[in-house]
Scaffold this motif. Structure first.
Motif, PDB file in Angstrom:
ATOM      1  N   ALA A  43     -22.471 -29.072 -20.311  1.00 29.81           N
ATOM      2  CA  ALA A  43     -21.433 -29.851 -19.623  1.00 29.81           C
ATOM      3  C   ALA A  43     -21.884 -30.176 -18.208  1.00 29.81           C
ATOM      4  CB  ALA A  43     -20.126 -29.071 -19.586  1.00 29.81           C
ATOM      5  N   ILE A  58     -23.084 -24.936 -17.966  1.00 28.21           N
ATOM      6  CA  ILE A  58     -22.336 -25.851 -17.104  1.00 28.21           C
ATOM      7  C   ILE A  58     -23.185 -26.171 -15.889  1.00 28.21           C
ATOM      8  CG2 ILE A  58     -20.263 -26.161 -15.692  1.00 28.21           C
ATOM      9  CD1 ILE A  58     -18.862 -24.147 -17.500  1.00 28.21           C
ATOM     10  N   VAL A  73     -23.521 -26.192 -26.165  1.00 27.38           N
ATOM     11  CA  VAL A  73     -22.879 -27.264 -25.403  1.00 27.38           C
ATOM     12  C   VAL A  73     -23.437 -27.268 -23.995  1.00 27.38           C
ATOM     13  CG1 VAL A  73     -20.710 -28.180 -24.486  1.00 27.38           C
ATOM     14  CG2 VAL A  73     -20.732 -27.083 -26.730  1.00 27.38           C
ATOM     15  N   ARG A 103     -18.714 -35.320 -16.901  1.00 29.22           N
ATOM     16  CA  ARG A 103     -17.638 -35.913 -16.100  1.00 29.22           C
ATOM     17  C   ARG A 103     -18.195 -37.173 -15.438  1.00 29.22           C
ATOM     18  NH1 ARG A 103     -15.505 -33.175 -10.558  1.00 29.22           N
ATOM     19  NH2 ARG A 103     -17.742 -33.260 -10.218  1.00 29.22           N
ATOM     20  N   MET A 134     -21.721 -33.248 -22.796  1.00 30.08           N
ATOM     21  CA  MET A 134     -20.513 -33.908 -22.294  1.00 30.08           C
ATOM     22  C   MET A 134     -20.578 -33.944 -20.774  1.00 30.08           C
ATOM     23  SD  MET A 134     -17.702 -30.974 -23.270  1.00 30.08           S
ATOM     24  CE  MET A 134     -18.008 -31.294 -25.001  1.00 30.08           C
ATOM     25  N   ASN A 160     -25.605 -36.187 -12.781  1.00 29.45           N
ATOM     26  CA  ASN A 160     -25.104 -35.907 -14.124  1.00 29.45           C
ATOM     27  C   ASN A 160     -25.910 -36.652 -15.188  1.00 29.45           C
ATOM     28  OD1 ASN A 160     -22.960 -34.071 -13.721  1.00 29.45           O
ATOM     29  ND2 ASN A 160     -21.614 -35.716 -13.031  1.00 29.45           N
TER      30      ASN A 160
END
Length: 377
Positions: free
Chosen positions: A70, A5, A68, A97, A95, A79
């Protein structure tokens, strides 16, 4: 799974905590050392203090073997850079935001297919909650064209006690809506089939086209009209200031009414009392008495009285006494106000009608100045 993350802010911390609780291996990349320490101690995730847009930091976080990645950093450029670096260094699913929807095409070109548009989600959830207060939770799908939503089954609802198959064949159910879950009274979630019963108090989870959400909510919350409400509904439909209400809104008003029986000679209210409701005569007769016992008027079956005090907040202008055995329905202030104030356009139209009535009653032309709204507003 191994999950990396980027960003240890509010969203990153909550996401990390959820994933750790689900037994995933989680690494959080965060610039602020104090935040890294807090996440490590409170959440239990591995933390790497550094810049998530730096290849060396990503390498230290083990991005090469991640399943993954994020991105929940504070700015879209960060990002986007994180996503592009991950794709160059790893086969992990990416993935992100998305804060600004103008970056949607840039994300697409960089190969990011899994985007969570934060503003769109918030706006969709809030607008749904405003338009449909019965909906307990919602989530936009397919770019907002569809909605996943939760709705509790009211014990009085027509669908309570029926199976999913029965509900889907009932007239008025939107055919493009799909039951995908039912949460029972113990909080257990099940995937429904045609034989699943929609029990009172349980919560159903459906997916519906956004334009059909109103129809779905209306259908699932509809209640049978009790036979005793029919005369009251007919009487309420004749009340001029209730004319702007839809049949559904008028039904809500009728369901909130209290039914009374009073012998002849009973005083319903007297002049000067506070106006907490207005009355509809279902059977019998009521006379309205002014100062000194002077007869002001009589109200028979289908008629109503006491509405001005309810609408204006002023004390009762007359005393009401039954001349025969009477059956009355009392519509209270709270039930009435709940329906009216939920629809501002209805409240404005009712204010206009009330103003015209007051002007006619006083024998003066309607004033050109702006009147106060309902309930002294």
């Amino acid at each position: 799974m191994k999950i990396v993350i980027a960003g240890g802010g509010r969203v990153g911390s909550v996401l990390a905590a959820r994933l750790v609780a689900e037994q995933h291996t989680v690494t959080v990349i965060e610039r602020d050392s104090a935040t890294c320490t807090r996440i490590f101690e409170e959440v239990g995730a591995v933390t790497v203090c550094g810049d998530a847009t730096n290849p060396r930091t990503l390498d230290a976080a083990g991005i090469a073997t991640a399943d993954v990645a994020a991105g929940v950093l504070a700015r879209d450029p960060e990002n986007l850079a994180f996503a592009m670096l991950v794709r160059s260094m790893s086969s992990a699913r990416v993935m992100v935001r998305m804060l600004d929807t103008s970056y949607r095409e840039a994300y697409r070109l960089s190969g990011v297919k899994e985007l969570v548009a934060e503003a769109e989600v918030v706006v969709a959830k809030m607008s749904t909650a405003i338009d449909f207060p019965q909906v307990e939770g919602s989530l936009p799908l397919a770019g907002g064209d569809a909605l996943l939503f939760e709705l509790a089954i009211n014990p009085r609802a027509l669908v309570a006690g029926k199976t999913v198959a029965q509900v889907r064949t009932m007239e008025g159910f939107p055919r493009d809506s799909l039951f995908i879950g039912v949460v029972d009274l113990e909080g257990k979630t099940m995937v429904p089939d045609g034989s699943t019963v929609l029990r009172a108090g349980s919560t159903v989870i459906l997916v519906s086209r956004r334009e059909q959400l109103g129809q779905a909510v209306k259908f699932l919350t509809a209640e049978p009209v009790h036979a005793s409400l029919t005369p009251l509904m007919q009487a309420l439909r004749k009340v001029d200031f209730l004319a702007p209400l839809s049949d559904e809104e008028l039904t809500v008003v009728a369901r909130g009414a209290e039914f009374l029986q009073r012998p002849a000679g009973s005083e319903i209210f007297k002049k000067g009392d506070a106006g907490e409701g207005f009355f509809v005569v279902l059977a019998g007769e009521v006379k309205m008495m002014g100062d000194g016992g002077q007869l002001v008027g009589t109200v028979g079956p289908g008629g109503f009285f006491g509405e001005l005090a309810l609408l204006t907040g002023e004390p009762r202008m007359a005393t009401s006494v039954t001349t025969h055995v009477c059956e009355l329905a009392v519509v209270g202030r709270d039930d009435f106000r709940t329906v009216v104030m939920a629809n501002p356009s209805v409240a404005l139209e009712m204010s206009r009608i009330l103003g015209q009535r007051l002007s006619r009653a006083q024998g003066v032309p309607p004033p050109s100045v702006k009147r106060k709204g309902l309930f002294g507003r």
